[in-house]
Design an enzyme around this catalytic site. Structure first.
Site, PDB file in Angstrom:
ATOM      1  N   GLN A  35      46.168  49.531  39.497  1.00  7.60           N
ATOM      2  CA  GLN A  35      46.958  48.349  39.186  1.00  7.60           C
ATOM      3  C   GLN A  35      47.707  48.508  37.863  1.00  7.60           C
ATOM      4  O   GLN A  35      47.384  49.369  37.044  1.00  7.60           O
ATOM      5  CB  GLN A  35      46.052  47.125  39.109  1.00  7.60           C
ATOM      6  CG  GLN A  35      44.907  47.283  38.125  1.00  7.60           C
ATOM      7  CD  GLN A  35      43.692  46.461  38.484  1.00  7.60           C
ATOM      8  OE1 GLN A  35      43.786  45.471  39.192  1.00  7.60           O
ATOM      9  NE2 GLN A  35      42.535  46.852  37.980  1.00  7.60           N
ATOM     10  N   GLU A  90      36.981  43.346  31.459  1.00  6.36           N
ATOM     11  CA  GLU A  90      37.572  42.902  30.190  1.00  6.36           C
ATOM     12  C   GLU A  90      36.528  42.709  29.098  1.00  6.36           C
ATOM     13  O   GLU A  90      36.855  42.606  27.920  1.00  6.36           O
ATOM     14  CB  GLU A  90      38.362  41.614  30.384  1.00  6.36           C
ATOM     15  CG  GLU A  90      37.515  40.391  30.663  1.00  6.36           C
ATOM     16  CD  GLU A  90      38.364  39.120  30.765  1.00  6.36           C
ATOM     17  OE1 GLU A  90      38.598  38.504  29.726  1.00  6.36           O
ATOM     18  OE2 GLU A  90      38.768  38.779  31.880  1.00  6.36           O
ATOM     19  N   ASP A 110      32.501  48.546  36.486  1.00  5.75           N
ATOM     20  CA  ASP A 110      33.870  48.217  36.881  1.00  5.75           C
ATOM     21  C   ASP A 110      34.539  49.480  37.396  1.00  5.75           C
ATOM     22  O   ASP A 110      34.316  50.572  36.857  1.00  5.75           O
ATOM     23  CB  ASP A 110      34.653  47.638  35.702  1.00  5.75           C
ATOM     24  CG  ASP A 110      35.920  46.929  36.138  1.00  5.75           C
ATOM     25  OD1 ASP A 110      35.920  45.688  36.155  1.00  5.75           O
ATOM     26  OD2 ASP A 110      36.912  47.615  36.472  1.00  5.75           O
ATOM     27  N   ASP A 141      31.901  52.232  41.543  1.00  9.85           N
ATOM     28  CA  ASP A 141      31.850  51.159  42.526  1.00  9.85           C
ATOM     29  C   ASP A 141      30.573  50.353  42.318  1.00  9.85           C
ATOM     30  O   ASP A 141      29.472  50.907  42.343  1.00  9.85           O
ATOM     31  CB  ASP A 141      31.882  51.753  43.941  1.00  9.85           C
ATOM     32  CG  ASP A 141      31.727  50.703  45.008  1.00  9.85           C
ATOM     33  OD1 ASP A 141      30.615  50.570  45.547  1.00  9.85           O
ATOM     34  OD2 ASP A 141      32.712  49.982  45.284  1.00  9.85           O
ATOM     35  N   ALA A 142      30.709  49.062  42.109  1.00 14.05           N
ATOM     36  CA  ALA A 142      29.547  48.225  41.771  1.00 14.05           C
ATOM     37  C   ALA A 142      28.513  48.209  42.883  1.00 14.05           C
ATOM     38  O   ALA A 142      27.307  48.244  42.620  1.00 14.05           O
ATOM     39  CB  ALA A 142      30.012  46.806  41.457  1.00 14.05           C
ATOM     40  N   ASP A 159      31.377  39.103  38.782  1.00 14.99           N
ATOM     41  CA  ASP A 159      32.641  38.765  38.120  1.00 14.99           C
ATOM     42  C   ASP A 159      33.723  39.618  38.774  1.00 14.99           C
ATOM     43  O   ASP A 159      34.308  40.500  38.158  1.00 14.99           O
ATOM     44  CB  ASP A 159      32.543  39.035  36.617  1.00 14.99           C
ATOM     45  CG  ASP A 159      33.773  38.557  35.860  1.00 14.99           C
ATOM     46  OD1 ASP A 159      34.561  37.781  36.433  1.00 14.99           O
ATOM     47  OD2 ASP A 159      33.945  38.963  34.697  1.00 14.99           O
TER      48      ASP A 159
END
Length: 324
Positions: A35, A90, A110, A141-142, A159
């Site tokens: 992204q 974040e 994350d 990968d969570a 989250d």
């Protein structure tokens, strides 16, 4: 910006609804394989984190979102020591978790290293959290890391990005995931909490009610709650699930007492009275939960407005085939 001109950012909320806000300055910009990542200075919301042009977090009200996500679950647990965060790149979720004196270890997973490093560098409010020795950051990968973890956790926090078509996160909202992964990785008396998308009068049935009902097929007690977030242009929702049927929703006085003893810093939004308020959903939303029949599964998912990378690639391929 010269000559009185202003730069506006337009964001699509629904297929037939958009909103705009001013951009005073583009502070930083990077691109990952997942992204575009941008930090801008906006007129109404201060510094804003954008992912693919969509607002993810705003300086003016991110504390409302993150306090609501983190503290109800940790305060309802008698003694949270180990916490697993899915997403949260974040750093704000970790920041709130680390306010709890009892917490000994936080694992944050994350998938996008660029987002994590970008926020670590540019979000001043989270510098201390990123440097806390109790925090372990994993770029992965969570779901995979939670499955493979040799440890169990007192609290697991979702989250995650919203479940959008083609996005990477919808599998982490499914009954299968809750039953075979989350539940198995919670210690006795453990608590799971997840952000659950918009929870407004017109938007609560997008995914909030479905996630609530899905969790209720796995856990004995599920508490949905919601509050208005100005930067999200809607009421936002969360669902909290208890492992033990003996766990009860705290009264205002008990929550305030736990806050005063357990936390190392005063909160800006959440206290006992506020928790009672945001868990008192309005009649229309409560009816939406009661009427909800959809159970979120891999074979029968539900998506909100937006699109993930896979869908973007699909659309690009279609455009190229037409042009060819």
């Amino acid at each position: 910006m010269d000559g009185g001109k202003r730069l506006w950012l337009e964001e699509s909320i629904q297929e037939d609804l958009k909103w705009m806000y001013t951009v005073d300055n583009i502070l930083h910009k990077e691109k990952s394989k997942f992204q575009d990542v941008e930090l801008i200075e906006s007129g109404p919301f201060g510094k804003v984190l954008l992912l693919d042009g969509k607002l993810q977090s705003a300086e003016a009200d991110e504390f409302v979102y993150h306090e609501s996500l983190v503290h109800p679950a940790l305060l309802h647990h008698p003694n949270p020591k180990k916490v697993f965060i899915m997403g949260g790149g974040e750093g704000s979720t970790a920041r709130e978790v680390l306010l709890h004196k009892s917490v000994e270890k936080v694992v944050m997973v994350d998938i996008d290293e660029v987002v994590v490093q970008f926020c670590k560098k540019h979000l001043d409010a989270n510098h201390e959290a990123f440097e806390d020795p109790r925090l372990k950051i994993m770029i992965s990968d969570a779901r995979k890391e939670l499955i493979e973890s040799v440890e169990d956790f007192d609290v697991i926090i979702g989250d995650l990005a919203d479940p959008v078509y083609g996005g990477p996160c919808y599998q982490l909202y499914t009954q299968e995931f809750y039953e075979t992964v989350v539940k198995k990785k919670l210690n006795p008396g453990g608590i799971f909490v997840t952000q659950s998308g918009p929870g407004g009068v017109l938007s609560h049935t997008e995914v909030f009610t479905s996630i609530n009902r899905t969790l209720a097929t796995v856990f004995p007690t599920v508490i949905g709650y919601a509050t208005h977030l100005p930067s999200f242009a809607d009421t936002w929702s969360w669902n909290m699930a208890f492992m033990s049927p003996e766990q009860k929703f705290l009264g205002a006085d008990e929550m305030d007492a736990r806050i005063s003893v357990r936390l190392s810093k005063e909160l800006g939004f959440l206290d006992g009275a506020t928790m009672q308020s945001i868990a008192s959903l309005n009649k229309h939303v409560r009816r939406g939960i009661e009427k909800e029949e959809h159970i979120y599964t891999l074979e029968n998912p539900k998506f909100i407005h937006g699109q993930g990378l896979q869908q973007e690639k699909f659309l690009e391929e279609q455009r190229n085939s037409i042009q060819g």
